[in-house]
Design a protein around this motif. Structure first.
Motif, PDB file in Angstrom:
ATOM      1  N   TYR A 151       0.836  -1.200   0.000  1.00  4.35           N
ATOM      2  CA  TYR A 151       0.000   0.000   0.000  1.00  4.35           C
ATOM      3  C   TYR A 151       0.869   1.248   0.000  1.00  4.35           C
ATOM      4  O   TYR A 151       1.744   1.413   0.849  1.00  4.35           O
ATOM      5  CB  TYR A 151      -0.928   0.025   1.212  1.00  4.35           C
ATOM      6  N   SER A 152       0.606   2.141  -0.955  1.00  2.00           N
ATOM      7  CA  SER A 152       1.323   3.411  -1.044  1.00  2.00           C
ATOM      8  C   SER A 152       0.477   4.527  -0.442  1.00  2.00           C
ATOM      9  O   SER A 152      -0.629   4.805  -0.923  1.00  2.00           O
ATOM     10  CB  SER A 152       1.640   3.748  -2.511  1.00  2.00           C
ATOM     11  N   HIS A 153       0.993   5.149   0.625  1.00  2.00           N
ATOM     12  CA  HIS A 153       0.292   6.295   1.217  1.00  2.00           C
ATOM     13  C   HIS A 153       0.318   7.488   0.264  1.00  2.00           C
ATOM     14  O   HIS A 153      -0.637   8.260   0.202  1.00  2.00           O
ATOM     15  CB  HIS A 153       0.943   6.673   2.548  1.00  2.00           C
ATOM     16  N   LYS A 154       1.382   7.625  -0.493  1.00  2.00           N
ATOM     17  CA  LYS A 154       1.509   8.757  -1.412  1.00  2.00           C
ATOM     18  C   LYS A 154       0.422   8.723  -2.480  1.00  2.00           C
ATOM     19  O   LYS A 154      -0.190   9.748  -2.807  1.00  2.00           O
ATOM     20  CB  LYS A 154       2.882   8.740  -2.064  1.00  2.00           C
ATOM     21  N   TYR A 155       0.167   7.532  -3.032  1.00  2.00           N
ATOM     22  CA  TYR A 155      -0.819   7.408  -4.108  1.00  2.00           C
ATOM     23  C   TYR A 155      -2.155   6.853  -3.621  1.00  2.00           C
ATOM     24  O   TYR A 155      -3.092   6.749  -4.419  1.00  2.00           O
ATOM     25  CB  TYR A 155      -0.251   6.519  -5.222  1.00  2.00           C
ATOM     26  N   ASP A 156      -2.235   6.501  -2.330  1.00  2.00           N
ATOM     27  CA  ASP A 156      -3.442   5.942  -1.742  1.00  2.00           C
ATOM     28  C   ASP A 156      -3.981   4.790  -2.586  1.00  2.00           C
ATOM     29  O   ASP A 156      -5.143   4.771  -2.991  1.00  2.00           O
ATOM     30  CB  ASP A 156      -4.520   7.021  -1.597  1.00  2.00           C
ATOM     31  N   GLN A 157      -3.126   3.813  -2.841  1.00  2.00           N
ATOM     32  CA  GLN A 157      -3.569   2.665  -3.611  1.00  2.00           C
ATOM     33  C   GLN A 157      -2.720   1.437  -3.311  1.00  2.00           C
ATOM     34  O   GLN A 157      -1.584   1.546  -2.844  1.00  2.00           O
ATOM     35  CB  GLN A 157      -3.526   2.954  -5.111  1.00  2.00           C
ATOM     36  N   ALA A 158      -3.324   0.277  -3.567  1.00  2.00           N
ATOM     37  CA  ALA A 158      -2.602  -0.986  -3.431  1.00  2.00           C
ATOM     38  C   ALA A 158      -1.788  -1.232  -4.689  1.00  2.00           C
ATOM     39  O   ALA A 158      -2.226  -0.897  -5.795  1.00  2.00           O
ATOM     40  CB  ALA A 158      -3.590  -2.127  -3.207  1.00  2.00           C
ATOM     41  N   MET A 159      -0.617  -1.823  -4.526  1.00  2.00           N
ATOM     42  CA  MET A 159       0.299  -2.010  -5.648  1.00  2.00           C
ATOM     43  C   MET A 159       0.928  -3.398  -5.625  1.00  2.00           C
ATOM     44  O   MET A 159       1.088  -4.002  -4.562  1.00  2.00           O
ATOM     45  CB  MET A 159       1.443  -0.986  -5.591  1.00  2.00           C
ATOM     46  N   THR A 160       1.312  -3.871  -6.804  1.00  4.02           N
ATOM     47  CA  THR A 160       2.166  -5.039  -6.888  1.00  4.02           C
ATOM     48  C   THR A 160       3.608  -4.601  -6.637  1.00  4.02           C
ATOM     49  O   THR A 160       3.930  -3.404  -6.671  1.00  4.02           O
ATOM     50  CB  THR A 160       2.098  -5.685  -8.278  1.00  4.02           C
ATOM     51  N   LEU A 161       4.472  -5.575  -6.392  1.00  2.00           N
ATOM     52  CA  LEU A 161       5.892  -5.254  -6.221  1.00  2.00           C
ATOM     53  C   LEU A 161       6.459  -4.613  -7.483  1.00  2.00           C
ATOM     54  O   LEU A 161       7.299  -3.712  -7.414  1.00  2.00           O
ATOM     55  CB  LEU A 161       6.675  -6.520  -5.872  1.00  2.00           C
ATOM     56  N   TRP A 172       5.398  -1.024  -7.455  1.00  2.00           N
ATOM     57  CA  TRP A 172       6.130  -0.335  -6.386  1.00  2.00           C
ATOM     58  C   TRP A 172       7.547   0.014  -6.843  1.00  2.00           C
ATOM     59  O   TRP A 172       8.015   1.135  -6.654  1.00  2.00           O
ATOM     60  CB  TRP A 172       6.175  -1.213  -5.144  1.00  2.00           C
ATOM     61  N   SER A 173       8.209  -0.942  -7.470  1.00  2.03           N
ATOM     62  CA  SER A 173       9.588  -0.707  -7.905  1.00  2.03           C
ATOM     63  C   SER A 173       9.671   0.298  -9.044  1.00  2.03           C
ATOM     64  O   SER A 173      10.735   0.865  -9.301  1.00  2.03           O
ATOM     65  CB  SER A 173      10.236  -2.030  -8.340  1.00  2.03           C
ATOM     66  N   ALA A 174       8.541   0.555  -9.723  1.00  2.00           N
ATOM     67  CA  ALA A 174       8.520   1.506 -10.827  1.00  2.00           C
ATOM     68  C   ALA A 174       8.202   2.936 -10.382  1.00  2.00           C
ATOM     69  O   ALA A 174       8.204   3.855 -11.203  1.00  2.00           O
ATOM     70  CB  ALA A 174       7.501   1.068 -11.874  1.00  2.00           C
ATOM     71  N   MET A 175       7.946   3.137  -9.087  1.00  2.00           N
ATOM     72  CA  MET A 175       7.651   4.491  -8.610  1.00  2.00           C
ATOM     73  C   MET A 175       8.880   5.382  -8.801  1.00  2.00           C
ATOM     74  O   MET A 175      10.029   4.912  -8.741  1.00  2.00           O
ATOM     75  CB  MET A 175       7.229   4.466  -7.140  1.00  2.00           C
ATOM     76  N   PRO A 176       8.663   6.691  -9.032  1.00  2.00           N
ATOM     77  CA  PRO A 176       9.796   7.603  -9.265  1.00  2.00           C
ATOM     78  C   PRO A 176      10.818   7.585  -8.137  1.00  2.00           C
ATOM     79  O   PRO A 176      10.459   7.491  -6.960  1.00  2.00           O
ATOM     80  CB  PRO A 176       9.094   8.976  -9.358  1.00  2.00           C
ATOM     81  N   ARG A 177      12.087   7.665  -8.511  1.00  2.00           N
ATOM     82  CA  ARG A 177      13.184   7.720  -7.547  1.00  2.00           C
ATOM     83  C   ARG A 177      13.921   9.046  -7.713  1.00  2.00           C
ATOM     84  O   ARG A 177      13.756   9.745  -8.710  1.00  2.00           O
ATOM     85  CB  ARG A 177      14.145   6.547  -7.781  1.00  2.00           C
ATOM     86  N   LYS A 178      14.738   9.377  -6.729  1.00  2.00           N
ATOM     87  CA  LYS A 178      15.476  10.640  -6.801  1.00  2.00           C
ATOM     88  C   LYS A 178      16.399  10.663  -8.004  1.00  2.00           C
ATOM     89  O   LYS A 178      16.596  11.698  -8.634  1.00  2.00           O
ATOM     90  CB  LYS A 178      16.273  10.857  -5.517  1.00  2.00           C
ATOM     91  N   SER A 179      16.988   9.516  -8.317  1.00  2.00           N
ATOM     92  CA  SER A 179      17.858   9.405  -9.488  1.00  2.00           C
ATOM     93  C   SER A 179      17.962   7.949  -9.869  1.00  2.00           C
ATOM     94  O   SER A 179      17.517   7.054  -9.115  1.00  2.00           O
ATOM     95  CB  SER A 179      19.246   9.971  -9.200  1.00  2.00           C
ATOM     96  N   ILE A 180      18.570   7.668 -11.009  1.00  2.00           N
ATOM     97  CA  ILE A 180      18.717   6.291 -11.460  1.00  2.00           C
ATOM     98  C   ILE A 180      19.619   5.484 -10.529  1.00  2.00           C
ATOM     99  O   ILE A 180      19.572   4.253 -10.480  1.00  2.00           O
ATOM    100  CB  ILE A 180      19.256   6.270 -12.910  1.00  2.00           C
ATOM    101  N   ALA A 181      20.432   6.193  -9.763  1.00  2.00           N
ATOM    102  CA  ALA A 181      21.365   5.520  -8.853  1.00  2.00           C
ATOM    103  C   ALA A 181      20.730   5.169  -7.515  1.00  2.00           C
ATOM    104  O   ALA A 181      21.304   4.412  -6.734  1.00  2.00           O
ATOM    105  CB  ALA A 181      22.593   6.393  -8.617  1.00  2.00           C
ATOM    106  N   HIS A 182      19.539   5.712  -7.235  1.00  2.00           N
ATOM    107  CA  HIS A 182      18.884   5.452  -5.952  1.00  2.00           C
ATOM    108  C   HIS A 182      18.113   4.131  -5.989  1.00  2.00           C
ATOM    109  O   HIS A 182      17.612   3.708  -7.033  1.00  2.00           O
ATOM    110  CB  HIS A 182      17.919   6.583  -5.594  1.00  2.00           C
ATOM    111  N   ASP A 183      18.025   3.493  -4.824  1.00  2.00           N
ATOM    112  CA  ASP A 183      17.220   2.287  -4.701  1.00  2.00           C
ATOM    113  C   ASP A 183      15.739   2.639  -4.795  1.00  2.00           C
ATOM    114  O   ASP A 183      15.352   3.810  -4.683  1.00  2.00           O
ATOM    115  CB  ASP A 183      17.488   1.601  -3.357  1.00  2.00           C
ATOM    116  N   MET A 184      14.916   1.623  -4.996  1.00  2.00           N
ATOM    117  CA  MET A 184      13.467   1.876  -5.038  1.00  2.00           C
ATOM    118  C   MET A 184      12.991   2.318  -3.651  1.00  2.00           C
ATOM    119  O   MET A 184      13.698   2.162  -2.649  1.00  2.00           O
ATOM    120  CB  MET A 184      12.715   0.614  -5.477  1.00  2.00           C
TER     121      MET A 184
END
Length: 224
Positions: A131-141, A144-156
């Motif tokens: 569950y993502s509080h930011k998007y208020d929705q249930a997600m698959t893994l 979840w891993s496709a959510m925006p990151r600070k940069s390509i070098a950051h972990d999910m």
């Protein structure tokens, strides 16, 4: 694109009388906190059904989606999701079948006028257990891993078990057991004398076989 496809599949299923039921509240109204949706007839209609089909999907898939690779190609939204399956149930329950009526059922956007013919189908959600509080929705893994990151070098985005998981639905095995205990084997929600037919897809078979072998101790419907 997949978000739009999921919403369109949900809309077409709602035309057939199947709604998102949000757990753990078992409510059609989407809560503002952690929840896991499943697909089913509205609660008041579900309780009247004497035969139910329960679909346990693969843990990689979004709710109601069978295969994006088919949905985005020749089968389209209806064939790549459970829409066509639900339409087949509507067709089989029609006591006054004609070729014209059958063709109408399979047209995109077909709306059931008689809600008593709503498919007696419950679709579990072994994939969207984050569950993502930011998007208020249930997600698959995968989502979840496709959510925006600070940069390509950051972990999910980090998963916090006490914040991003719903009690009783922490994994596919627990999700299946919780739905059976609290919905399918609960006489307040499903008729105690109902017949339940279970269909499991890919690794959904592991969860359902484990349930039937080790955890199915509650009195309730007869399973096939």
């Amino acid at each position: 694109m997949q978000t739009c496809q999921r919403k369109e599949a949900e809309k077409r299923l709602s035309y057939l009388g199947l709604e998102c039921i949000h757990l753990p509240d078992f409510a059609m109204t989407k809560p503002s906190g952690p929840h896991v949706p499943i697909l089913a007839p509205p609660p008041d209609l579900l309780k009247t059904r004497k035969r139910l089909i329960v679909l346990v999907n693969d843990t990689m898939q979004d709710l109601g989606i069978l295969a994006y690779r088919q949905l985005q190609r020749e089968l389209g939204i209806n064939g790549g999701s459970v829409v066509n399956f639900a339409k087949e149930m509507v067709k089989c329950s029609d006591t006054d079948n004609t070729a014209e009526r059958d063709a109408k059922i399979f047209k995109d956007g077909h709306v059931l006028q008689d809600k008593t013919t709503t498919p007696a189908l419950i679709v579990l959600n072994a994939g969207q257990l984050l569950y993502s509080h930011k998007y208020d929705q249930a997600m698959t893994l995968r989502s979840w891993s496709a959510m925006p990151r600070k940069s390509i070098a950051h972990d999910m985005v980090r998963i916090r078990d006490n914040e991003n998981r719903v009690p009783g639905h922490e994994n596919a095995k627990k999700h299946v057991k919780t739905v059976f205990d609290e919905v399918i084997c609960n006489p307040d929600r499903v008729a105690a004398d109902a017949e339940v037919y279970v269909i499991a897809i890919e690794d959904g078979t592991e969860s359902i076989l484990n349930l039937l072998t080790h955890d199915c101790t509650s009195p309730g419907p007869a399973f096939t």
